[in-house]
Design a protein around this motif. Structure first.
Motif, short mmCIF file in Angstrom:
data_model
loop_
_atom_site.label_atom_id
_atom_site.label_comp_id
_atom_site.label_asym_id
_atom_site.label_seq_id
_atom_site.Cartn_x
_atom_site.Cartn_y
_atom_site.Cartn_z
N THR A 87 0.87 -1.19 0.00
CA THR A 87 0.00 0.00 0.00
C THR A 87 0.90 1.23 0.00
N ARG A 88 0.34 2.37 -0.25
CA ARG A 88 1.13 3.62 -0.20
C ARG A 88 1.81 3.73 1.15
N GLY A 89 1.05 3.38 2.20
CA GLY A 89 1.60 3.50 3.56
C GLY A 89 2.82 2.62 3.76
N THR A 90 2.72 1.36 3.34
CA THR A 90 3.86 0.45 3.58
C THR A 90 5.04 0.84 2.69
N LEU A 91 4.75 1.35 1.52
CA LEU A 91 5.86 1.75 0.62
C LEU A 91 6.58 2.98 1.18
N LEU A 92 5.78 3.97 1.62
CA LEU A 92 6.41 5.20 2.15
C LEU A 92 7.12 4.92 3.47
N GLY A 93 6.59 3.92 4.21
CA GLY A 93 7.18 3.65 5.54
C GLY A 93 8.40 2.74 5.47
N LYS A 94 8.83 2.40 4.24
CA LYS A 94 9.93 1.43 4.11
C LYS A 94 11.22 2.01 4.71
N GLU A 95 11.90 1.16 5.48
CA GLU A 95 13.16 1.65 6.09
C GLU A 95 14.35 1.29 5.20
#
Ligand SMILES: Nc1nc2c(ncn2[C@H]2C[C@H](O)[C@@H](COP(=O)(O)OP(=O)(O)OP(=O)(O)O)O2)c(=O)[nH]1
Ligand SMILES: Nc1ncnc2c1ncn2[C@@H]1O[C@H](COP(=O)(O)OP(=O)(O)O)[C@@H](O)[C@H]1O
Length: 412
Positions: A87-95
């Motif tokens: 999701t956008r969230g998991t992609l943006l939150g990638k470390e």
């Protein structure tokens, strides 16, 4: 006729081998990847692609307006198919990703992530081992036609695209009841999907951007962009109404993503018609042969022709006919092999009926490498069969079978 001008006899087992091992699809997928990535050295690239063998893992995109249930359905599919949810969230939150860090900065400053950066994030994630091995589901991405084109250029091709839809009024109302579990990130709803556990109920949060005004704005944006996105997925798209219970939406989505699309591979029909006497095998075989240009092989007729042709086996077969005994399986198979190996059967395909009549014969047919790719069992009530057989008449000249009231045979 000298050997060079004789028709090239393709062994019967060759097309069957290609079909059984999906050779065409394997080659097609490798060619696609080669053309997209254009590697400096194609050989190691092809070897690595073949070893990866991930042509059958889920590659799904779920699109739809806000509150249509994209995330809900995507999460349920992920659990069921044991694949990865993006999701956008998991992609943006990638470390540990400079691309994700840059995307977060852009989002913090402009409340928007540039298309190129978002698709770069998608590409980076899809190349990771878990996505390669277990596939992926993209929730709500791509959102614009530009993103679609960027994904296509990078060779990020889905196998199934699901588009959820529901009336705007339903979605605006529905979004007001959306709640998120901050611990599991599961999605719930105050009316349609409320958790049983009190502990979960108490910790649910109301997400941002679910007000009527906010949802209406997002709906307007969605309707503007989706009509430019859908034409990019003409043959792999499935629209599902989200204005029904989640579970129904989920099962329709699951059924779709578990179907494989019609392959472009050359296909030679090898049809088997089974069924009791009088079930219509001969009639349906004649209709199929006429419609699809198949070779119509009736086992009984084949044996009679073998006798008339004065073939090596004719006396042997005739002796069983004279004693009104069934012809032994091995003799039938010899005659059948001779017919199925002829170029017309190999190239045009065949429809076989009257054999096999039992499991042993079926195993013998398979052991000789003749595996049908379509098998039909004609199931008819006993009284209908009795009526048909008693009324059946055979034309002594053409050998055609007819019953009063049955449409003319396909030969007319
Ligand atoms: N009403 C009706 N009659 C049919 C249908 N299919 C075939 N028949 C009639 C035509 C024939 O006179 C009789 C039996 O048909 P077939 O000879 O095609 O049956 P089949 O080849 O299964 O018999 P067999 O095992 O070779 O003795 O039933 C059908 O779909 N509806
Ligand atoms: N088919 C459905 N029927 C009723 N409520 C649904 C349905 N699908 C989703 N919901 C609820 O609507 C809200 C939004 O769902 P969500 O999956 O977040 O949609 P999206 O990801 O498309 O915005 C959630 O509270 C969810 O429980």
């Amino acid at each position: 006729m000298d050997a060079t001008s004789a028709p090239h006899r393709i062994p019967a087992e060759m097309p069957q081998y290609g079909e059984a091992n999906h050779i065409f699809e394997l080659m097609q997928s490798m060619l696609e990847q080669l053309l997209i990535h254009q590697p400096q050295d194609p050989i190691p690239f092809m070897i690595e692609h073949l070893h990866r063998d991930n042509d059958h893992v889920p590659k799904i995109i779920i699109l739809g307006p806000p509150a249509s249930g994209k995330t809900t359905i995507a999460m349920w599919l992920c659990k069921h198919l044991n694949t990865n949810l993006l999701t956008r969230g998991t992609l943006l939150g990638k470390e540990f990703s400079s691309v994700a860090e840059e995307a977060r900065k852009q989002y913090q400053r402009f409340k928007k992530v540039p298309d190129s950066l978002l698709i770069q994030l998608v590409q980076e994630r899809l190349m990771e081992e878990d996505c390669v091995r277990r596939g992926w589901i993209l929730d709500g991405i791509p959102q614009t036609r530009e993103q679609v084109l960027m994904m296509q250029t990078l060779g990020l091709a889905p196998r199934h695209v699901i588009v959820l839809n529901a009336p705007d009024s339903v979605l605006i109302e529905r979004n007001l009841g959306k709640r998120i579990d901050p611990v599991t990130r599961e999605i719930y709803h105050t009316t349609f999907d409320w958790p049983r556990e009190a502990e979960v109920q108490n910790r649910l949060l109301e997400p941002e951007g679910i007000s009527e005004v906010e949802t209406a704005r997002k709906l307007l944006e969605y309707h503007r962009s989706i009509i430019r996105i859908l034409p990019s997925y003409p043959r792999i798209l499935k629209a599902i109404s989200a204005d029904q219970p989640c579970v129904d939406v989920f099962y329709q989505a699951l059924t779709y993503v578990q179907t494989s699309h019609r392959s472009n591979a050359p296909f030679t029909p090898r049809v088997l018609l089974c069924g009791p006497m009088g079930s219509g095998k001969s009639l349906q075989a004649a209709l199929l042969a006429q419609k699809y240009g198949l070779v119509n092989i009736c086992c009984g007729q084949l044996l009679r022709e073998a006798v008339e042709d004065q073939s090596k086996l004719s006396e042997l077969i005739q002796s069983f006919f004279d004693k009104e005994m069934t012809v032994p399986d091995d003799i039938i198979l010899k005659v059948l092999k001779g017919r199925l190996d002829r170029p017309d059967c190999v190239h045009k395909g065949w429809v076989l009926h009257g054999f096999p009549r039992d499991l042993d014969q079926a195993h013998m047919l398979a052991s000789m490498g003749y595996s049908p790719n379509r098998v039909f069992f004609l199931n008819v009530p006993l009284d209908s069969i009795l009526e048909r057989l008693t009324l059946r008449r055979v034309d002594p000249v053409t050998g055609e079978r007819r019953s009063p009231g049955v449409f003319p045979s396909p030969h007319f």
